[in-house]
Design a protein around this motif. Structure first.
Motif, mmCIF file in Angstrom:
data_model
loop_
_atom_site.group_PDB
_atom_site.id
_atom_site.type_symbol
_atom_site.label_atom_id
_atom_site.label_comp_id
_atom_site.label_asym_id
_atom_site.label_seq_id
_atom_site.Cartn_x
_atom_site.Cartn_y
_atom_site.Cartn_z
ATOM 1 N N PRO A 76 57.591 47.898 -17.925
ATOM 2 C CA PRO A 76 58.744 47.303 -19.258
ATOM 3 C C PRO A 76 60.013 47.566 -18.867
ATOM 4 N N ASP A 77 60.292 48.595 -17.914
ATOM 5 C CA ASP A 77 61.665 48.525 -17.406
ATOM 6 C C ASP A 77 62.109 48.154 -16.217
ATOM 7 N N GLY A 78 61.160 47.146 -15.659
ATOM 8 C CA GLY A 78 61.502 46.734 -14.219
ATOM 9 C C GLY A 78 62.420 45.690 -14.546
ATOM 10 N N THR A 79 63.317 45.342 -13.758
ATOM 11 C CA THR A 79 64.374 44.244 -13.733
ATOM 12 C C THR A 79 63.928 43.224 -13.056
ATOM 13 N N PRO A 80 64.224 41.998 -13.375
ATOM 14 C CA PRO A 80 63.953 40.766 -12.417
ATOM 15 C C PRO A 80 64.344 41.255 -10.804
ATOM 16 N N GLU A 81 65.253 41.914 -10.436
ATOM 17 C CA GLU A 81 65.579 42.090 -9.118
ATOM 18 C C GLU A 81 64.512 43.366 -8.582
ATOM 19 N N GLN A 82 64.155 44.258 -9.424
ATOM 20 C CA GLN A 82 63.142 44.988 -8.823
ATOM 21 C C GLN A 82 61.665 44.178 -8.665
ATOM 22 N N VAL A 83 61.420 43.262 -9.666
ATOM 23 C CA VAL A 83 60.285 42.676 -9.391
ATOM 24 C C VAL A 83 60.152 41.719 -8.081
ATOM 25 N N ASP A 84 61.309 41.178 -8.019
ATOM 26 C CA ASP A 84 61.587 40.355 -6.755
ATOM 27 C C ASP A 84 61.529 41.069 -5.493
ATOM 28 N N ASP A 85 61.798 42.357 -5.600
ATOM 29 C CA ASP A 85 61.975 43.359 -4.214
ATOM 30 C C ASP A 85 60.306 43.742 -4.196
ATOM 31 N N ALA A 86 59.778 44.124 -5.339
ATOM 32 C CA ALA A 86 58.494 44.495 -5.074
ATOM 33 C C ALA A 86 57.636 43.274 -4.694
ATOM 34 N N ALA A 87 57.919 42.162 -4.885
ATOM 35 C CA ALA A 87 56.902 41.189 -4.490
ATOM 36 C C ALA A 87 57.041 40.718 -3.111
ATOM 37 N N ALA A 88 58.813 40.945 -2.602
ATOM 38 C CA ALA A 88 58.908 40.807 -1.285
ATOM 39 C C ALA A 88 58.251 41.602 -0.574
ATOM 40 N N GLY A 89 58.319 42.984 -0.811
ATOM 41 C CA GLY A 89 57.369 44.114 -0.214
ATOM 42 C C GLY A 89 55.946 43.968 -0.137
ATOM 43 N N LEU A 90 55.524 43.271 -1.118
ATOM 44 C CA LEU A 90 53.892 43.009 -1.107
ATOM 45 C C LEU A 90 53.597 41.850 -0.339
ATOM 46 N N ARG A 91 54.674 40.739 -0.415
ATOM 47 C CA ARG A 91 54.380 39.616 0.665
ATOM 48 C C ARG A 91 54.291 40.076 2.069
ATOM 49 N N GLU A 92 55.440 40.950 2.470
ATOM 50 C CA GLU A 92 55.392 41.620 4.014
ATOM 51 C C GLU A 92 53.940 42.205 4.273
ATOM 52 N N GLU A 93 53.404 42.982 3.345
ATOM 53 C CA GLU A 93 52.218 43.864 3.668
ATOM 54 C C GLU A 93 50.984 42.576 3.878
ATOM 55 N N LEU A 94 51.108 41.491 2.652
ATOM 56 C CA LEU A 94 49.855 40.673 2.833
ATOM 57 C C LEU A 94 49.974 39.725 4.298
ATOM 58 N N LEU A 95 51.216 39.650 4.781
ATOM 59 C CA LEU A 95 51.436 38.719 5.921
ATOM 60 C C LEU A 95 50.789 39.337 7.181
ATOM 61 N N GLU A 96 50.489 40.750 6.922
ATOM 62 C CA GLU A 96 49.586 41.300 8.038
ATOM 63 C C GLU A 96 47.987 41.035 8.017
ATOM 64 N N LEU A 97 47.733 40.222 6.951
ATOM 65 C CA LEU A 97 46.281 40.096 6.912
ATOM 66 C C LEU A 97 46.287 38.385 7.433
ATOM 67 N N ASP A 98 44.997 38.018 7.305
ATOM 68 C CA ASP A 98 44.651 36.514 7.553
ATOM 69 C C ASP A 98 44.893 35.441 6.457
ATOM 70 N N VAL A 99 46.306 35.651 5.871
ATOM 71 C CA VAL A 99 46.525 34.823 4.758
ATOM 72 C C VAL A 99 47.843 34.069 4.766
ATOM 73 N N ASP A 100 47.969 33.093 4.070
ATOM 74 C CA ASP A 100 49.462 32.452 4.027
ATOM 75 C C ASP A 100 49.958 32.800 2.776
ATOM 76 N N VAL A 101 51.158 33.319 2.629
ATOM 77 C CA VAL A 101 51.840 33.570 1.475
ATOM 78 C C VAL A 101 52.948 33.175 1.300
ATOM 79 N N GLU A 102 53.256 32.617 0.103
ATOM 80 C CA GLU A 102 54.578 31.960 -0.264
ATOM 81 C C GLU A 102 55.206 32.202 -1.758
ATOM 82 N N SER A 103 56.497 32.375 -1.768
ATOM 83 C CA SER A 103 56.958 32.813 -3.205
ATOM 84 C C SER A 103 56.606 31.414 -4.036
#
Length: 122
Positions: free
Chosen positions: A13-40
């Motif tokens: 509830p206290d997360g800002t849009p910037e924090q959400v975007d940063d968290a999603a970007a960090g998760l995206r980087e981790e997921l790219l290490e797998l055999d997956v395609d990831v797009e925002s």
């Protein structure tokens, strides 16, 4: 055959849009290490003065190359969520949705394994 899903990241509830975007970007980087395609997931340009689109902020489209990749994806999500208690992820494959938040590691693993098994059986 590939499978696509949408992951919606939330930072509590206290997360800002910037924090959400940063968290999603960090998760995206981790997921790219797998055999997956990831797009925002983008919903077009935000209105003037807006700091993000509430519907698509923190949303990722993940395409799995094989069904076996789902297990690795869920393990990555489990580890990512467990590193910060404020994080949660909503997974959607077709009409099936799983909202993962506020679960302890053992509970989270049980829920994700059951959900994965049910998706693999379809």
């Amino acid at each position: 055959m590939s499978t696509s899903m949408v992951l919606s990241v939330d930072c509590g509830p206290d997360g800002t849009p910037e924090q959400v975007d940063d968290a999603a970007a960090g998760l995206r980087e981790e997921l790219l290490e797998l055999d997956v395609d990831v797009e925002s997931l983008t919903g077009g340009p935000a209105p003037a003065g807006a700091k993000g689109d509430a519907i698509t902020a923190g949303a990722l489209v993940v395409t799995l190359a094989t069904s076996g990749t789902l297990t690795a994806l869920l393990a990555t999500l489990r580890a990512w969520i467990n590193r910060d208690d404020s994080r949660s992820v909503k997974l959607r494959i077709g009409d099936h949705t799983l909202d993962v938040q506020g679960l302890h590691s053992d509970e989270l693993e049980k829920v994700l394994n059951e959900w994965s098994h049910n998706r693999s059986a379809e």
